[in-house]
Scaffold this active site. Structure first.
Site, mmCIF file in Angstrom:
data_model
loop_
_atom_site.group_PDB
_atom_site.id
_atom_site.type_symbol
_atom_site.label_atom_id
_atom_site.label_comp_id
_atom_site.label_asym_id
_atom_site.label_seq_id
_atom_site.Cartn_x
_atom_site.Cartn_y
_atom_site.Cartn_z
ATOM 1 N N LYS A 3 -22.720 -56.164 25.940
ATOM 2 C CA LYS A 3 -23.567 -56.168 24.746
ATOM 3 C C LYS A 3 -23.539 -54.778 24.077
ATOM 4 O O LYS A 3 -23.062 -53.796 24.679
ATOM 5 C CB LYS A 3 -24.990 -56.563 25.144
ATOM 6 C CG LYS A 3 -25.105 -58.012 25.630
ATOM 7 C CD LYS A 3 -26.548 -58.330 26.026
ATOM 8 C CE LYS A 3 -26.715 -59.770 26.452
ATOM 9 N NZ LYS A 3 -28.106 -60.075 26.871
ATOM 10 N N TYR A 43 -26.657 -68.352 21.014
ATOM 11 C CA TYR A 43 -27.998 -68.404 21.608
ATOM 12 C C TYR A 43 -28.830 -69.567 21.081
ATOM 13 O O TYR A 43 -30.056 -69.519 21.122
ATOM 14 C CB TYR A 43 -28.715 -67.077 21.352
ATOM 15 C CG TYR A 43 -28.254 -65.949 22.265
ATOM 16 C CD1 TYR A 43 -28.337 -66.062 23.653
ATOM 17 C CD2 TYR A 43 -27.733 -64.771 21.738
ATOM 18 C CE1 TYR A 43 -27.906 -65.046 24.483
ATOM 19 C CE2 TYR A 43 -27.308 -63.738 22.577
ATOM 20 C CZ TYR A 43 -27.401 -63.886 23.949
ATOM 21 O OH TYR A 43 -26.982 -62.877 24.791
ATOM 22 N N THR A 85 -31.828 -61.794 34.725
ATOM 23 C CA THR A 85 -31.945 -61.512 33.283
ATOM 24 C C THR A 85 -32.766 -60.258 33.019
ATOM 25 O O THR A 85 -32.394 -59.410 32.208
ATOM 26 C CB THR A 85 -32.588 -62.722 32.571
ATOM 27 O OG1 THR A 85 -31.823 -63.885 32.853
ATOM 28 C CG2 THR A 85 -32.658 -62.507 31.072
ATOM 29 N N ARG A 96 -26.927 -55.156 36.042
ATOM 30 C CA ARG A 96 -28.217 -54.907 35.395
ATOM 31 C C ARG A 96 -29.149 -54.099 36.290
ATOM 32 O O ARG A 96 -29.904 -53.252 35.808
ATOM 33 C CB ARG A 96 -28.860 -56.235 34.995
ATOM 34 C CG ARG A 96 -28.160 -56.919 33.827
ATOM 35 C CD ARG A 96 -28.687 -58.327 33.630
ATOM 36 N NE ARG A 96 -28.148 -58.983 32.440
ATOM 37 C CZ ARG A 96 -28.168 -60.299 32.267
ATOM 38 N NH1 ARG A 96 -28.683 -61.099 33.187
ATOM 39 N NH2 ARG A 96 -27.667 -60.829 31.152
ATOM 40 N N ASN A 106 -30.072 -55.546 28.276
ATOM 41 C CA ASN A 106 -29.602 -55.743 29.651
ATOM 42 C C ASN A 106 -28.072 -55.699 29.796
ATOM 43 O O ASN A 106 -27.499 -56.271 30.713
ATOM 44 C CB ASN A 106 -30.213 -57.004 30.258
ATOM 45 C CG ASN A 106 -29.907 -58.261 29.467
ATOM 46 O OD1 ASN A 106 -29.137 -58.216 28.510
ATOM 47 N ND2 ASN A 106 -30.497 -59.374 29.865
ATOM 48 N N HIS A 109 -23.760 -60.037 29.051
ATOM 49 C CA HIS A 109 -23.998 -61.484 29.111
ATOM 50 C C HIS A 109 -22.920 -62.100 29.994
ATOM 51 O O HIS A 109 -21.766 -61.695 29.934
ATOM 52 C CB HIS A 109 -23.895 -62.109 27.714
ATOM 53 C CG HIS A 109 -23.635 -63.583 27.757
ATOM 54 N ND1 HIS A 109 -24.614 -64.489 28.078
ATOM 55 C CD2 HIS A 109 -22.494 -64.312 27.599
ATOM 56 C CE1 HIS A 109 -24.086 -65.709 28.086
ATOM 57 N NE2 HIS A 109 -22.801 -65.620 27.802
ATOM 58 N N GLU A 120 -18.276 -71.034 25.180
ATOM 59 C CA GLU A 120 -18.372 -69.654 24.689
ATOM 60 C C GLU A 120 -16.995 -69.048 24.394
ATOM 61 O O GLU A 120 -16.833 -68.298 23.430
ATOM 62 C CB GLU A 120 -19.173 -68.811 25.688
ATOM 63 C CG GLU A 120 -20.644 -69.248 25.696
ATOM 64 C CD GLU A 120 -21.464 -68.699 26.841
ATOM 65 O OE1 GLU A 120 -20.944 -67.881 27.634
ATOM 66 O OE2 GLU A 120 -22.640 -69.090 26.952
HETATM 67 P P1 RTP Z 1 -27.399 -63.849 28.949
HETATM 68 O O1 RTP Z 1 -27.332 -65.228 28.312
HETATM 69 O O2 RTP Z 1 -27.468 -62.728 27.954
HETATM 70 O O3 RTP Z 1 -26.386 -63.653 30.022
HETATM 71 O O4 RTP Z 1 -28.769 -63.773 29.689
HETATM 72 P P2 RTP Z 1 -29.379 -64.785 30.688
HETATM 73 O O5 RTP Z 1 -28.590 -66.056 30.798
HETATM 74 O O6 RTP Z 1 -29.598 -64.017 31.942
HETATM 75 O O7 RTP Z 1 -30.766 -65.073 29.985
HETATM 76 P P3 RTP Z 1 -31.190 -66.092 28.835
HETATM 77 O O8 RTP Z 1 -32.449 -66.737 29.269
HETATM 78 O O9 RTP Z 1 -30.046 -66.961 28.400
HETATM 79 O O10 RTP Z 1 -31.553 -65.085 27.668
HETATM 80 C C1 RTP Z 1 -30.559 -64.570 26.846
HETATM 81 C C2 RTP Z 1 -30.893 -63.139 26.519
HETATM 82 O O11 RTP Z 1 -32.091 -63.110 25.758
HETATM 83 C C3 RTP Z 1 -32.782 -61.914 26.017
HETATM 84 N N1 RTP Z 1 -34.131 -62.235 26.439
HETATM 85 N N2 RTP Z 1 -35.187 -61.593 25.986
HETATM 86 N N3 RTP Z 1 -37.845 -60.781 25.427
HETATM 87 C C4 RTP Z 1 -37.625 -61.706 26.365
HETATM 88 O O12 RTP Z 1 -38.517 -62.187 27.030
HETATM 89 C C5 RTP Z 1 -36.249 -62.131 26.593
HETATM 90 N N4 RTP Z 1 -35.859 -63.094 27.406
HETATM 91 C C6 RTP Z 1 -34.515 -63.153 27.312
HETATM 92 C C7 RTP Z 1 -32.057 -61.180 27.135
HETATM 93 O O13 RTP Z 1 -31.259 -60.149 26.574
HETATM 94 C C8 RTP Z 1 -31.195 -62.265 27.732
HETATM 95 O O14 RTP Z 1 -30.038 -61.732 28.321
#
Ligand code: RTP
Length: 145
Positions: A3, A43, A85, A96, A106, A109, A120
């Site tokens: 990222k 997203y 995450t 991370r 973080n 991805h 993707e």
């Molecule tokens: P990623 O898709 O980036 O690999 O992350 P992930 O599966 O671990 O998490 P996901 O739930 O898909 O969330 C995507 C990205 O959104 C941001 N996020 N912010 N502010 C918040 O509470 C929050 N929750 C998620 C994070 O950057 C996360 O990687």
């Protein structure tokens, strides 16, 4: 995908190195300025979340590094290497856990399933001409297969 924070903090080499050291094979890699519609499509499952707009703004705010890594169990293995995450809940030794402190910054991805990876790759890479089909010289004393 590394990222914008990972790129700006100079962690491209560090992150790529971890995947190489694990034994994964790189089949595609590029720096990329993300168009807003690509971030929103990527997203889209989070579109109802309050942080969706900020997340898309952020992903588009600077270069990212898109990567395709191949190897046995690569999706599961990459998720373990990447960590939870929220970096504050990521184990030390994970990307991370070692390199980040905030959920919205973080650094990386990773696809959460083979199906997500296929979706993707189609979204982030412009077709097969951006991906390489080659074999590493991996001998039987390196891999079982
Ligand atoms: P990623 O898709 O980036 O690999 O992350 P992930 O599966 O671990 O998490 P996901 O739930 O898909 O969330 C995507 C990205 O959104 C941001 N996020 N912010 N502010 C918040 O509470 C929050 N929750 C998620 C994070 O950057 C996360 O990687």
């Amino acid at each position: 995908m590394i990222k914008p924070d990972g790129v700006q903090r100079g962690y491209m080499g560090e992150i790529i190195s971890r995947f190489e050291k694990k034994g994964m094979v790189c089949k595609g890699l590029k720096t990329f300025m993300t168009p807003r519609e690509v971030a929103e499509e990527h997203y889209k499952d989070l579109s109802s979340k309050p942080f969706f707009g900020d997340l898309c703004d952020y992903i588009c705010s600077g270069p990212v590094v898109c990567m395709v890594w191949e190897g046995p169990g690569v999706v599961k293995s990459a998720r373990l290497m990447i960590g939870a995450t929220n970096p504050l809940e990521s184990a030390p030794g994970t990307i991370r856990g070692d390199l980040a402190v905030e959920v919205g910054r973080n650094v990386i991805h990773g696809s959460d399933s083979v199906e997500s990876a296929e979706r993707e790759i189609a979204l982030w890479f412009g077709g097969d001409d951006e991906l390489l089909d080659y074999e590493m010289c991996i001998k039987p004393w390196v891999r079982e297969e």
